[in-house]
Design a protein around this motif. Structure first.
Motif, PDB file in Angstrom:
ATOM      1  N   ALA A  90      12.005  30.737  35.279  1.00 30.36           N
ATOM      2  CA  ALA A  90      11.534  31.449  36.461  1.00 30.36           C
ATOM      3  C   ALA A  90      11.040  30.468  37.522  1.00 30.36           C
ATOM      4  O   ALA A  90      11.311  30.636  38.719  1.00 30.36           O
ATOM      5  N   ARG A  91      10.313  29.445  37.103  1.00 34.95           N
ATOM      6  CA  ARG A  91       9.818  28.443  38.047  1.00 34.95           C
ATOM      7  C   ARG A  91      10.985  27.680  38.683  1.00 34.95           C
ATOM      8  O   ARG A  91      10.942  27.358  39.876  1.00 34.95           O
ATOM      9  N   ASP A  92      11.998  27.418  37.895  1.00 34.23           N
ATOM     10  CA  ASP A  92      13.170  26.720  38.426  1.00 34.23           C
ATOM     11  C   ASP A  92      13.878  27.587  39.460  1.00 34.23           C
ATOM     12  O   ASP A  92      14.294  27.089  40.520  1.00 34.23           O
ATOM     13  N   GLU A 104      -0.637  26.207  38.502  1.00 34.07           N
ATOM     14  CA  GLU A 104       0.119  26.324  37.251  1.00 34.07           C
ATOM     15  C   GLU A 104      -0.791  25.934  36.094  1.00 34.07           C
ATOM     16  O   GLU A 104      -1.711  25.123  36.241  1.00 34.07           O
ATOM     17  N   VAL A 105      -0.523  26.552  34.942  1.00 30.73           N
ATOM     18  CA  VAL A 105      -1.315  26.266  33.757  1.00 30.73           C
ATOM     19  C   VAL A 105      -0.436  26.431  32.526  1.00 30.73           C
ATOM     20  O   VAL A 105       0.446  27.304  32.491  1.00 30.73           O
ATOM     21  N   ALA A 106      -0.650  25.588  31.540  1.00 26.31           N
ATOM     22  CA  ALA A 106       0.058  25.686  30.262  1.00 26.31           C
ATOM     23  C   ALA A 106      -0.974  25.581  29.155  1.00 26.31           C
ATOM     24  O   ALA A 106      -1.586  24.522  28.967  1.00 26.31           O
ATOM     25  N   LEU A 107      -1.191  26.682  28.434  1.00 30.69           N
ATOM     26  CA  LEU A 107      -2.140  26.744  27.335  1.00 30.69           C
ATOM     27  C   LEU A 107      -1.392  27.098  26.058  1.00 30.69           C
ATOM     28  O   LEU A 107      -0.185  27.365  26.088  1.00 30.69           O
ATOM     29  N   GLU A 112       1.970  29.771  32.884  1.00 26.58           N
ATOM     30  CA  GLU A 112       2.276  30.542  34.077  1.00 26.58           C
ATOM     31  C   GLU A 112       2.166  29.675  35.319  1.00 26.58           C
ATOM     32  O   GLU A 112       1.591  28.578  35.304  1.00 26.58           O
ATOM     33  N   ALA A 113       2.738  30.204  36.402  1.00 26.02           N
ATOM     34  CA  ALA A 113       2.629  29.586  37.717  1.00 26.02           C
ATOM     35  C   ALA A 113       2.401  30.687  38.736  1.00 26.02           C
ATOM     36  O   ALA A 113       2.935  31.797  38.607  1.00 26.02           O
ATOM     37  N   HIS A 114       1.571  30.379  39.751  1.00 26.14           N
ATOM     38  CA  HIS A 114       1.327  31.295  40.860  1.00 26.14           C
ATOM     39  C   HIS A 114       2.145  30.828  42.054  1.00 26.14           C
ATOM     40  O   HIS A 114       2.106  29.639  42.410  1.00 26.14           O
ATOM     41  N   LEU A 115       2.866  31.743  42.677  1.00 25.36           N
ATOM     42  CA  LEU A 115       3.795  31.413  43.749  1.00 25.36           C
ATOM     43  C   LEU A 115       3.199  31.774  45.107  1.00 25.36           C
ATOM     44  O   LEU A 115       2.525  32.801  45.260  1.00 25.36           O
TER      45      LEU A 115
END
Length: 214
Positions: A90-92, A104-107, A112-115
């Protein structure tokens, strides 16, 4: 398939708004996430089925939510959080469309990323991949016990070019989502959050939480 997992409304008076929604809609105790202090906010997250309705309110000057409240002249829709199957993909897709990320955060249990709302159109959009897919970190521990019967069914978003923004949201998400777009030259963003509660339909107007009722 992608799905709408959480709707976010920005409010000036968090306590009053929590009381209005909780009492008028029969929602249960919301979760207050201390992590949103990173954004200069306080929040309250209501669980509805396995979906969520969040209220955020600024606690310092210069926040994105505070600026939006000032521009809109009061409470307003703020963010749509979409659960996707593959957040990296989705980010790509968003990058190929020239859509910037604002966070963006990765746990271990969610990435997730906020656009950027100016790029995707209509609102801040979060693309989120929870692990496992049935989980949702932002609802707080034990959100299932605090969940009201129902679901956050859909959003309505007002934008100048409804067809173009609809296409961008779906392209980034990777498929159809429960968001409808209406043409509005003033571009008010999220103008309605549609809920199902105990089998009945309720529409929440982010600009008039006091008017919400069964």
């Amino acid at each position: 398939m992608p799905r709408l997992r959480q709707a976010v409304i920005a409010v000036g008076d968090l306590e009053r708004s929590v009381e209005l929604l909780g009492s008028r809609l029969g929602l249960r105790e919301p979760f207050a996430d201390p992590a949103v202090g990173h954004f200069g906010l306080r929040n309250a997250v209501f669980a509805i089925g396995d979906t969520f309705l969040e209220l955020v309110s600024p606690i310092k000057r210069g926040t994105a939510a505070g600026r939006l409240l000032e521009r809109r002249g009061g409470d307003c829709g703020y963010m749509a959080m979409l659960q996707v199957e593959d957040v990296a993909a989705a980010r790509d897709r968003a990058r190929r469309l020239g859509i910037r990320e604002v966070f963006e955060v990765a746990l271990d249990d969610i990435s997730e990323a906020h656009l950027h709302p100016a790029d995707i159109g209509g609102a801040i959009v979060s693309v989120s991949e929870p692990l496992p897919p049935s989980s949702w970190r932002w609802g707080g521990a034990g959100w299932q016990r605090r969940s009201a019967s129902g679901t956050v069914r859909s959003l309505t978003v007002g934008v100048a070019d409804a067809a173009a923004v609809d296409g961008r949201w779906q392209q980034v998400a990777g498929g159809p989502i429960a968001v409808g777009f209406v043409a509005d030259a003033s571009e008010p963003g999220i103008v309605a959050v549609e809920l199902e509660l105990d089998g009945g339909e309720v529409t929440v107007d982010p600009s008039d939480l006091g008017g919400v009722g069964r």
